[in-house]
Design a protein around this motif. Sequence first.
Motif, PDB file in Angstrom:
ATOM      1  N   LEU A  78       8.651 -12.470 -54.759  1.00 23.66           N
ATOM      2  CA  LEU A  78       8.650 -13.736 -55.499  1.00 23.66           C
ATOM      3  C   LEU A  78       7.981 -13.552 -56.859  1.00 23.66           C
ATOM      4  CD1 LEU A  78       9.081 -16.833 -55.628  1.00 23.66           C
ATOM      5  CD2 LEU A  78       6.879 -17.059 -54.475  1.00 23.66           C
ATOM      6  N   ASN A  79       6.832 -12.904 -56.894  1.00 20.86           N
ATOM      7  CA  ASN A  79       6.095 -12.716 -58.148  1.00 20.86           C
ATOM      8  C   ASN A  79       6.797 -11.752 -59.099  1.00 20.86           C
ATOM      9  OD1 ASN A  79       4.098 -14.512 -57.338  1.00 20.86           O
ATOM     10  ND2 ASN A  79       2.878 -12.906 -56.388  1.00 20.86           N
ATOM     11  N   GLN A  80       7.623 -10.837 -58.576  1.00 14.32           N
ATOM     12  CA  GLN A  80       8.373  -9.919 -59.435  1.00 14.32           C
ATOM     13  C   GLN A  80       9.488 -10.638 -60.179  1.00 14.32           C
ATOM     14  OE1 GLN A  80       9.825  -6.859 -56.851  1.00 14.32           O
ATOM     15  NE2 GLN A  80       7.875  -5.736 -56.812  1.00 14.32           N
ATOM     16  N   ARG A  81      10.082 -11.635 -59.552  1.00 15.72           N
ATOM     17  CA  ARG A  81      11.255 -12.298 -60.130  1.00 15.72           C
ATOM     18  C   ARG A  81      10.969 -13.663 -60.743  1.00 15.72           C
ATOM     19  NH1 ARG A  81      13.709  -9.615 -55.391  1.00 15.72           N
ATOM     20  NH2 ARG A  81      15.120  -8.046 -56.227  1.00 15.72           N
ATOM     21  N   PHE A  82       9.909 -14.319 -60.304  1.00 12.35           N
ATOM     22  CA  PHE A  82       9.594 -15.670 -60.771  1.00 12.35           C
ATOM     23  C   PHE A  82       8.133 -15.763 -61.171  1.00 12.35           C
ATOM     24  CE2 PHE A  82      13.324 -16.186 -58.176  1.00 12.35           C
ATOM     25  CZ  PHE A  82      14.049 -17.188 -58.792  1.00 12.35           C
ATOM     26  N   SER A  83       7.881 -16.588 -62.176  1.00 13.36           N
ATOM     27  CA  SER A  83       6.501 -16.901 -62.559  1.00 13.36           C
ATOM     28  C   SER A  83       6.233 -18.338 -62.134  1.00 13.36           C
ATOM     29  CB  SER A  83       6.301 -16.718 -64.062  1.00 13.36           C
ATOM     30  OG  SER A  83       7.209 -17.520 -64.777  1.00 13.36           O
ATOM     31  N   ARG A  84       4.943 -18.660 -61.945  1.00 13.43           N
ATOM     32  CA  ARG A  84       4.624 -20.000 -61.445  1.00 13.43           C
ATOM     33  C   ARG A  84       3.478 -20.625 -62.202  1.00 13.43           C
ATOM     34  NH1 ARG A  84       1.529 -19.201 -55.721  1.00 13.43           N
ATOM     35  NH2 ARG A  84       0.601 -17.211 -56.203  1.00 13.43           N
ATOM     36  N   ASP A  85       3.434 -21.957 -62.092  1.00 15.86           N
ATOM     37  CA  ASP A  85       2.310 -22.701 -62.642  1.00 15.86           C
ATOM     38  C   ASP A  85       1.062 -22.369 -61.840  1.00 15.86           C
ATOM     39  OD1 ASP A  85       4.208 -23.876 -64.234  1.00 15.86           O
ATOM     40  OD2 ASP A  85       4.303 -25.737 -63.086  1.00 15.86           O
ATOM     41  N   GLN A  86      -0.091 -22.612 -62.434  1.00  9.97           N
ATOM     42  CA  GLN A  86      -1.352 -22.312 -61.756  1.00  9.97           C
ATOM     43  C   GLN A  86      -1.572 -23.170 -60.511  1.00  9.97           C
ATOM     44  OE1 GLN A  86      -3.199 -19.765 -62.518  1.00  9.97           O
ATOM     45  NE2 GLN A  86      -1.927 -19.238 -64.273  1.00  9.97           N
ATOM     46  N   THR A  87      -1.044 -24.381 -60.504  1.00  7.99           N
ATOM     47  CA  THR A  87      -1.293 -25.308 -59.394  1.00  7.99           C
ATOM     48  C   THR A  87      -0.269 -25.204 -58.276  1.00  7.99           C
ATOM     49  OG1 THR A  87      -0.032 -27.028 -60.518  1.00  7.99           O
ATOM     50  CG2 THR A  87      -2.399 -26.972 -60.926  1.00  7.99           C
ATOM     51  N   THR A  88       0.739 -24.365 -58.431  1.00 11.44           N
ATOM     52  CA  THR A  88       1.813 -24.268 -57.442  1.00 11.44           C
ATOM     53  C   THR A  88       1.386 -23.402 -56.271  1.00 11.44           C
ATOM     54  OG1 THR A  88       3.410 -24.467 -59.225  1.00 11.44           O
ATOM     55  CG2 THR A  88       4.232 -23.673 -57.130  1.00 11.44           C
ATOM     56  N   ALA A  89       1.635 -23.900 -55.056  1.00 11.67           N
ATOM     57  CA  ALA A  89       1.303 -23.153 -53.840  1.00 11.67           C
ATOM     58  C   ALA A  89       2.417 -22.157 -53.511  1.00 11.67           C
ATOM     59  CB  ALA A  89       1.111 -24.109 -52.676  1.00 11.67           C
ATOM     60  N   THR A  90       2.061 -21.134 -52.747  1.00 10.63           N
ATOM     61  CA  THR A  90       3.033 -20.135 -52.318  1.00 10.63           C
ATOM     62  C   THR A  90       3.812 -20.665 -51.114  1.00 10.63           C
ATOM     63  OG1 THR A  90       1.532 -18.394 -53.028  1.00 10.63           O
ATOM     64  CG2 THR A  90       3.285 -17.754 -51.536  1.00 10.63           C
ATOM     65  N   PRO A  91       5.143 -20.508 -51.110  1.00 15.98           N
ATOM     66  CA  PRO A  91       5.934 -20.994 -49.965  1.00 15.98           C
ATOM     67  C   PRO A  91       5.667 -20.163 -48.710  1.00 15.98           C
ATOM     68  CG  PRO A  91       7.334 -19.884 -51.564  1.00 15.98           C
ATOM     69  CD  PRO A  91       5.973 -19.945 -52.166  1.00 15.98           C
ATOM     70  N   ASP A  92       6.009 -20.733 -47.563  1.00 12.89           N
ATOM     71  CA  ASP A  92       5.834 -20.071 -46.274  1.00 12.89           C
ATOM     72  C   ASP A  92       7.067 -19.217 -45.982  1.00 12.89           C
ATOM     73  OD1 ASP A  92       5.430 -19.287 -43.686  1.00 12.89           O
ATOM     74  OD2 ASP A  92       4.825 -21.263 -42.964  1.00 12.89           O
ATOM     75  N   PHE A  93       6.885 -17.890 -45.987  1.00  8.05           N
ATOM     76  CA  PHE A  93       8.000 -16.962 -45.770  1.00  8.05           C
ATOM     77  C   PHE A  93       8.281 -16.740 -44.287  1.00  8.05           C
ATOM     78  CE2 PHE A  93       6.588 -15.962 -50.033  1.00  8.05           C
ATOM     79  CZ  PHE A  93       7.779 -15.789 -50.709  1.00  8.05           C
ATOM     80  N   ILE A  94       7.416 -17.199 -43.396  1.00  5.80           N
ATOM     81  CA  ILE A  94       7.598 -16.973 -41.965  1.00  5.80           C
ATOM     82  C   ILE A  94       8.598 -17.963 -41.375  1.00  5.80           C
ATOM     83  CG2 ILE A  94       6.445 -17.003 -39.715  1.00  5.80           C
ATOM     84  CD1 ILE A  94       3.930 -15.996 -41.198  1.00  5.80           C
ATOM     85  N   ILE A  95       8.470 -19.231 -41.730  1.00  6.03           N
ATOM     86  CA  ILE A  95       9.359 -20.241 -41.140  1.00  6.03           C
ATOM     87  C   ILE A  95      10.528 -20.607 -42.051  1.00  6.03           C
ATOM     88  CG2 ILE A  95       7.545 -21.216 -39.698  1.00  6.03           C
ATOM     89  CD1 ILE A  95       7.372 -23.534 -41.720  1.00  6.03           C
ATOM     90  N   ASN A  96      10.542 -20.087 -43.275  1.00  5.93           N
ATOM     91  CA  ASN A  96      11.599 -20.430 -44.231  1.00  5.93           C
ATOM     92  C   ASN A  96      12.220 -19.191 -44.849  1.00  5.93           C
ATOM     93  OD1 ASN A  96      11.158 -23.303 -44.191  1.00  5.93           O
ATOM     94  ND2 ASN A  96       9.323 -22.941 -45.393  1.00  5.93           N
ATOM     95  N   TYR A  97      13.487 -19.335 -45.222  1.00  3.68           N
ATOM     96  CA  TYR A  97      14.093 -18.400 -46.162  1.00  3.68           C
ATOM     97  C   TYR A  97      13.745 -18.952 -47.535  1.00  3.68           C
ATOM     98  CZ  TYR A  97      17.108 -16.747 -42.352  1.00  3.68           C
ATOM     99  OH  TYR A  97      17.591 -16.247 -41.181  1.00  3.68           O
ATOM    100  N   VAL A  98      13.284 -18.102 -48.429  1.00  6.24           N
ATOM    101  CA  VAL A  98      13.021 -18.527 -49.800  1.00  6.24           C
ATOM    102  C   VAL A  98      14.130 -17.946 -50.668  1.00  6.24           C
ATOM    103  CG1 VAL A  98      11.390 -18.478 -51.717  1.00  6.24           C
ATOM    104  CG2 VAL A  98      10.543 -18.664 -49.368  1.00  6.24           C
TER     105      VAL A  98
END
Length: 173
Positions: A78-98
Amino acid sequence: MKTHLLLLALSLAFLSCSTKKSETTSAPADSVVVDSVLATTPASAMLAYSPIEGYSANKKLELPDSINYFLLSNEEELNQRFSRDQTTATPDFIINYVVGVVGQPSKQTTTIAIDKVQTGDSSLDVYLTITRGENGKAQQTPSALFAIERREGYPVMQFYVNGKKDKALVVVQ
């Protein structure tokens, strides 16, 4: 006389209890016609999904197609392909496809939205709407990130854009 009345009553009772049945020739008004294909085909299951706000595509991301799809399996990808705002939480990769969807850079304002996700015969079908608007002054890279409920047993994620079949990704089990 009593006998005649008794015989008359018995004959009337006998005539009213006739066993002759009449047959109807018209179909009843509330008859239902069953389509055997629809009756035996199970309905597609709808899957939960949600957009993940606060992420944008990295400027150095390679975009060979007009619409590019990325199935991200961990936070590092995710961090290699996308940048994020400081306040954005990381998605859950265990129960979701991102899933990331990124278009070619353009001055035209473009929105990417997810309409629905459902199971197909052997695929997870993702329906997207991509809307292109007016030309702006600066060049932008349209992108969207989505969390889609994981469902085992489906080896392919098929994308449909504006109702038309587009690319497919192999889902690693």
